[in-house]
Motif scaffolding. Structure first.
Motif, PDB file in Angstrom:
ATOM      1  N   VAL A  59     -18.705  17.665   6.162  1.00  0.00           N
ATOM      2  CA  VAL A  59     -18.990  17.119   4.707  1.00  0.00           C
ATOM      3  C   VAL A  59     -17.984  17.642   3.982  1.00  0.00           C
ATOM      4  N   ASP A  60     -17.344  18.762   4.207  1.00  0.00           N
ATOM      5  CA  ASP A  60     -16.363  19.140   3.238  1.00  0.00           C
ATOM      6  C   ASP A  60     -15.175  18.299   3.392  1.00  0.00           C
ATOM      7  N   ARG A  61     -14.841  17.753   4.357  1.00  0.00           N
ATOM      8  CA  ARG A  61     -13.675  16.864   4.590  1.00  0.00           C
ATOM      9  C   ARG A  61     -14.086  15.425   3.804  1.00  0.00           C
ATOM     10  N   ILE A  62     -15.260  15.012   3.973  1.00  0.00           N
ATOM     11  CA  ILE A  62     -15.436  13.880   3.300  1.00  0.00           C
ATOM     12  C   ILE A  62     -15.480  14.011   1.706  1.00  0.00           C
ATOM     13  N   GLN A  63     -15.785  15.319   1.181  1.00  0.00           N
ATOM     14  CA  GLN A  63     -15.717  15.408  -0.304  1.00  0.00           C
ATOM     15  C   GLN A  63     -14.261  15.371  -0.722  1.00  0.00           C
ATOM     16  N   ALA A  64     -13.334  15.533   0.027  1.00  0.00           N
ATOM     17  CA  ALA A  64     -11.931  15.625  -0.277  1.00  0.00           C
ATOM     18  C   ALA A  64     -11.326  14.249  -0.541  1.00  0.00           C
ATOM     19  N   ILE A  65     -12.432  13.049  -0.240  1.00  0.00           N
ATOM     20  CA  ILE A  65     -11.993  11.925  -0.769  1.00  0.00           C
ATOM     21  C   ILE A  65     -12.213  11.808  -2.136  1.00  0.00           C
ATOM     22  N   PRO A  66     -11.395  11.066  -2.953  1.00  0.00           N
ATOM     23  CA  PRO A  66     -11.571  10.953  -4.358  1.00  0.00           C
ATOM     24  C   PRO A  66     -12.949  10.177  -4.770  1.00  0.00           C
ATOM     25  N   GLY A  67     -13.798  10.954  -5.679  1.00  0.00           N
ATOM     26  CA  GLY A  67     -14.868  10.146  -5.868  1.00  0.00           C
ATOM     27  C   GLY A  67     -16.143  10.575  -5.090  1.00  0.00           C
ATOM     28  N   ILE A  68     -15.811  11.302  -4.066  1.00  0.00           N
ATOM     29  CA  ILE A  68     -16.994  11.409  -3.301  1.00  0.00           C
ATOM     30  C   ILE A  68     -17.515  13.021  -3.571  1.00  0.00           C
ATOM     31  N   ARG A  69     -18.945  13.048  -3.913  1.00  0.00           N
ATOM     32  CA  ARG A  69     -19.617  14.287  -4.230  1.00  0.00           C
ATOM     33  C   ARG A  69     -20.418  14.578  -3.041  1.00  0.00           C
ATOM     34  N   TRP A  70     -21.228  15.784  -3.196  1.00  0.00           N
ATOM     35  CA  TRP A  70     -22.039  16.393  -2.153  1.00  0.00           C
ATOM     36  C   TRP A  70     -23.055  15.345  -1.627  1.00  0.00           C
ATOM     37  N   VAL A  71     -23.631  14.644  -2.706  1.00  0.00           N
ATOM     38  CA  VAL A  71     -24.803  13.600  -2.533  1.00  0.00           C
ATOM     39  C   VAL A  71     -24.247  12.627  -1.362  1.00  0.00           C
ATOM     40  N   THR A  72     -23.167  12.021  -2.163  1.00  0.00           N
ATOM     41  CA  THR A  72     -22.499  10.856  -1.391  1.00  0.00           C
ATOM     42  C   THR A  72     -22.194  11.100   0.133  1.00  0.00           C
ATOM     43  N   ALA A  73     -21.649  12.312   0.038  1.00  0.00           N
ATOM     44  CA  ALA A  73     -21.270  12.693   1.452  1.00  0.00           C
ATOM     45  C   ALA A  73     -22.593  12.908   2.444  1.00  0.00           C
ATOM     46  N   ALA A  74     -23.781  13.545   1.803  1.00  0.00           N
ATOM     47  CA  ALA A  74     -24.779  13.690   2.665  1.00  0.00           C
ATOM     48  C   ALA A  74     -25.289  12.243   3.150  1.00  0.00           C
ATOM     49  N   VAL A  75     -25.346  11.645   2.078  1.00  0.00           N
ATOM     50  CA  VAL A  75     -25.781  10.007   2.515  1.00  0.00           C
ATOM     51  C   VAL A  75     -24.985   9.277   3.561  1.00  0.00           C
ATOM     52  N   LEU A  76     -23.612   9.455   3.677  1.00  0.00           N
ATOM     53  CA  LEU A  76     -22.537   8.882   4.734  1.00  0.00           C
ATOM     54  C   LEU A  76     -22.914   9.387   6.138  1.00  0.00           C
ATOM     55  N   VAL A  77     -23.131  10.867   6.082  1.00  0.00           N
ATOM     56  CA  VAL A  77     -23.309  11.520   7.391  1.00  0.00           C
ATOM     57  C   VAL A  77     -24.523  11.189   7.810  1.00  0.00           C
ATOM     58  N   ALA A  78     -25.792  10.985   6.896  1.00  0.00           N
ATOM     59  CA  ALA A  78     -26.979  10.428   7.334  1.00  0.00           C
ATOM     60  C   ALA A  78     -27.098   9.159   7.833  1.00  0.00           C
ATOM     61  N   GLU A  79     -26.378   8.297   7.304  1.00  0.00           N
ATOM     62  CA  GLU A  79     -26.354   6.872   7.641  1.00  0.00           C
ATOM     63  C   GLU A  79     -25.477   6.502   8.915  1.00  0.00           C
ATOM     64  N   VAL A  80     -24.524   6.969   8.859  1.00  0.00           N
ATOM     65  CA  VAL A  80     -23.468   6.680  10.069  1.00  0.00           C
ATOM     66  C   VAL A  80     -23.325   7.869  11.117  1.00  0.00           C
ATOM     67  N   GLY A  81     -23.738   9.089  10.879  1.00  0.00           N
ATOM     68  CA  GLY A  81     -23.337  10.254  11.618  1.00  0.00           C
ATOM     69  C   GLY A  81     -21.776  10.634  11.811  1.00  0.00           C
ATOM     70  N   ILE A  82     -21.363  11.251  12.650  1.00  0.00           N
ATOM     71  CA  ILE A  82     -20.096  11.676  12.493  1.00  0.00           C
ATOM     72  C   ILE A  82     -19.222  11.305  13.629  1.00  0.00           C
TER      73      ILE A  82
END
Length: 333
Positions: A279-302
């Motif tokens: 989640v911390d690595r995903i949030q390093a992407i510009p424009g990605i915050r905690w909620v979006t990172a959580a949705v990404l992990v939930a929808e596609v896994g790791i």
């Protein structure tokens, strides 16, 4: 495709109706000689087991089961008795309990409904199940991505959070329309209807206060620089007995949504704890915050190995532009 020669009715366990269909082998290559196609509905599931022989002929047996837990266990046992290795089912609204029960014992494919449409005028539950088994055995369809077990509960939470946010947004919009109906132009001056100043003014309006000067004096922060404009905007026809009653109900629902969102956020944080590094690595992407990172992990896994390429992932997520060309003209995609 194979052509069906004949069929005969056969009894099945638990009072389920059955059908056996010997078929001739078609010209399409057989990739999965022992497979099953399931046509899933709310109360019943039609299951077609297709067994391809070495001579090119195939036997298809169809049975119908209820979707209760006991009947689905009977379905799983029947598939195991026939040594089924692959099960395909259409992604209707009732696939989850069937898929989740079978996935531990068989390889399951969730099929896109748009890819398995039947010929018009030839739709029955039995025919759909047989057709699905035929498509699966020849590899003419591909299974859709289904998140692994650890991420399904997380996905339920993130989707519930999105629903709560959408409900809250709709109620805020209804509240704004109610204020406009009452002639109160608060949002013409304040940037937020439910900011600290807006909420204080709404509470007083609901309580029966009608003095624009008194209401405008409740402004806080930089909004106090606009008190003259607020006085003019708050001159309306707000009636506490009518508009106040409706506004109080809307605020109560908005507060309930806020509490639900807070509770869901806490629960999501707990479930994300094992994946905190990701989640911390995903949030390093510009424009990605905690909620979006959580949705990404939930929808596609790791585990990105499930997607052959980044393009496949983008396509699955529905963010690829369409390709719509007709008559030499490129139309909207």
């Amino acid at each position: 495709m194979s052509a069906f020669l004949s069929f005969r009715v056969q009894a099945s366990p638990g009072g389920a109706s059955g059908l056996v269909m010997p078929t001739e082998g078609g010209s399409v290559e057989v990739l999965f000689p022992r497979c099953a196609g399931l046509d899933v509905h709310r109360d019943t599931v039609a299951a077609a087991v297709r067994v391809q022989s070495g001579s090119g002929s195939a036997k298809v047996e169809v049975r119908t089961f209820a979707t209760t837990g006991g009947s689905l266990a009977m379905l799983a046992d029947w598939l195991a008795e026939n040594k089924v290795t692959l099960v395909g089912m259409e992604s209707t609204g009732y696939w989850k309990p069937v898929y989740y029960l079978l996935e531990d014992r068989f390889e399951c494919w969730l099929l896109n409904a748009a890819h398995v449409r039947n010929v018009p005028g030839r739709k029955t539950d039995v025919a759909d199940a047989v057709r699905l088994s035929d498509l699966v055995t020849h590899g003419l369809v591909r299974g859709s991505f289904v998140p692994p077990k650890p991420f399904r509960d997380l996905r339920n939470l993130t989707r519930a959070r999105r629903t709560a946010v959408e409900e809250r947004t709709r109620d805020v919009q209804r509240l704004e329309k109610l204020m406009q109906d009452a002639g109160v132009k608060l949002t013409s001056v304040a940037s937020r209807l439910l900011g600290a100043s807006g909420r204080a003014i709404l509470n007083e309006l609901i309580a029966g206060e009608t003095s624009p000067e008194f209401l405008a004096d409740l402004a806080r922060g930089r909004l106090r620089n606009k008190i003259p404009e607020l006085v003019e905007a708050l001159v309306g026809r707000f009636r506490s007995g009518h508009h106040g009653f409706l506004a109080a109900q809307l605020l109560e629902r908005i507060d309930l949504c806020d509490a639900q969102i807070t509770d869901l956020d806490h629960r999501i944080e707990v479930m994300l704890a094992p994946f905190r590094e990701t989640v911390d690595r995903i949030q390093a992407i510009p424009g990605i915050r905690w909620v979006t990172a959580a949705v990404l992990v939930a929808e596609v896994g790791i585990d990105m190995r499930r997607f052959p390429s980044a393009g496949h992932l983008a396509s699955w997520a529905g963010i690829c532009p369409g390709n719509y060309t007709s008559g030499g003209k490129i139309r909207s995609g």
